[in-house]
Design an enzyme around this catalytic site. Sequence first.
Site, short mmCIF file in Angstrom:
data_model
loop_
_atom_site.label_atom_id
_atom_site.label_comp_id
_atom_site.label_asym_id
_atom_site.label_seq_id
_atom_site.Cartn_x
_atom_site.Cartn_y
_atom_site.Cartn_z
N ASP A 296 2.22 -4.73 -7.49
CA ASP A 296 1.99 -4.84 -8.93
C ASP A 296 0.52 -4.54 -9.27
OD1 ASP A 296 3.23 -5.85 -11.48
OD2 ASP A 296 1.55 -7.26 -11.36
N GLU B 278 1.97 0.25 -8.01
CA GLU B 278 1.99 0.36 -9.46
C GLU B 278 0.54 0.43 -9.92
OE1 GLU B 278 3.35 -1.70 -13.60
OE2 GLU B 278 2.13 -2.76 -12.15
C1 NOJ Z 1 3.17 -4.96 -14.22
C2 NOJ Z 1 4.56 -5.50 -14.36
O1 NOJ Z 1 5.47 -4.45 -14.26
C3 NOJ Z 1 4.61 -6.20 -15.70
O2 NOJ Z 1 5.92 -6.58 -16.03
C4 NOJ Z 1 3.67 -7.38 -15.65
O3 NOJ Z 1 3.61 -7.97 -16.92
C5 NOJ Z 1 2.25 -6.95 -15.26
N1 NOJ Z 1 2.26 -6.06 -14.15
C6 NOJ Z 1 1.41 -8.14 -14.89
O4 NOJ Z 1 1.81 -8.67 -13.66
#
Ligand code: NOJ
Length: 503
Positions: free
Chosen positions: A191, A247
């Site tokens: 993430d 991500e």
């Molecule tokens: C990316 C995640 O996909 C999202 O849903 C989340 O709110 C943020 N990161 C923070 O962790």
Amino acid sequence: MWWKNAVFYEIYLASFADSNGDGIGDIDGVREKLPYLKEAGIDALWLTPFYPSPRVDNGYDVSDYCAVDPQYGCLENFQSLLEEAHALSIKVIIDVVFNHTSTAHPWFIESSASLESAKRDWYIWRDQPTNWESFFGGSAWKLDQRTNQYYYHSFAEEQADLNWRNPEVKQAIYDVLSFWLAIGVDGFRFDVINNLTVSDTFVDNPIGADGKQVHLYDVNQPGVMAVLKEMNQWLKTVDPDIFTVAEISSDQLSVISSYVEEAGFDTAFNFNLGSIEDLDLKLLTHEFQEMNARNYLPTLFFNSHDMSRSWNRLAREDRGTYELLSVFLLINRGVPFLFQGEEQGVGDYLPSHISEIRDIQAKNKYYEQCLFVETQQALLFANEVNRDRSRGMIPWGASQQTGWIGSSPINPEGELISSVYQELIRLRKAEGPFQVVTNIQLENGCIRYQVEHLSVVLNFSDLSVKQNISKKVQTIYGKGVLSEDRQWVQVPPKSCWIGKEEQ
Ligand code: NOJ
């Protein structure tokens, strides 16, 4: 590498399948759907966070990295899911949220207790805040009255950022990864991993010409690549088959790619293409060309739990356009990530009152707007950024599931759409692996490309289009009609054609 030809499927656990009728999707619900997923041709699952959490950001605020939230089941349920998935040759990757923990995590509780706490330096504490903004709106600093210092949170104030400059933090995270590797997961989705470090100069971010803050000192900071490279190298020594996908909070391909090329992730989410706001064919073709100019396999997706569904956002509820997008995803070079319900053409769920909104980002937007406009207008603005749109519960068959959130709308053409996805995945497996794409072109509203021995023509326009063919081919998919001399193909509006070179 197993993942290079795999079709991934993202499961947003709370909304997927509720096995015990408590209104929240759970791990046993996923187990029940494994035969369905196998039948659909899915090779790997990405499970969003299922760890204990106060759920301020729906599980992305983790309070224990090495356990299962009781509302989703228990560790034994998770182990059974892994075993059953593996028995069907389905891999499972899990979401890991290492940029921040919940403020309810014992690490933060200890850190915040006193200036002398042994874990004080596990988070980012300052006497004075900078102007850095949180990605959910407002300041990214929160004053903690107990010690009169501010802690940094790049997302909600209940999500405190870990201090990755502290080697103890790194070691603690390696321990978490080891825990899940020992349990047998097949990979990790990292993430917002480019937010991991912030500038140690703590200088204010500049404000751009559009009046918005430029995140110059709080993302993609020097040092982050080295930390991640070391982690990826370590992971691959533990198990070379482990798949890692990053991500990156950016829609710039150069930034996204650098985390694969320099930090050593297997791939990264291509938001440069996946989250485009409308069906801008020029942009799509350009990004597609650029992605294929790089050596690593990009990801291919048009849906996730953070954006409006492609059924509404891109296809504008048109089945023909939706099918073209699914051909693009599946008959192409890259790693496709489908999102739950996408294969049924599920559309956006739209809350009609603030009491129905679950997403913190949309709630913040609503209350911010209420200072300036009527509540109905504020709701419209909130829904424009509302991530609940893709998080409605998945309808199964003719029955809607509701619970912690409302149901995603059933697509009356869902069965037809599912059979298209299934057929395309079958084709992908029969004709792949797809490693080389050439001749990417956009002409008259048609995107065409050559992937290995297949010619693909996607006619997004409202007119029938004639395309010349340079090789001897036969039709293997789509409504395009080959001329008798096989020199050209006529592709009807909003339709596709896939031709296969004769050996
Ligand atoms: C990316 C995640 O996909 C999202 O849903 C989340 O709110 C943020 N990161 C923070 O962790």
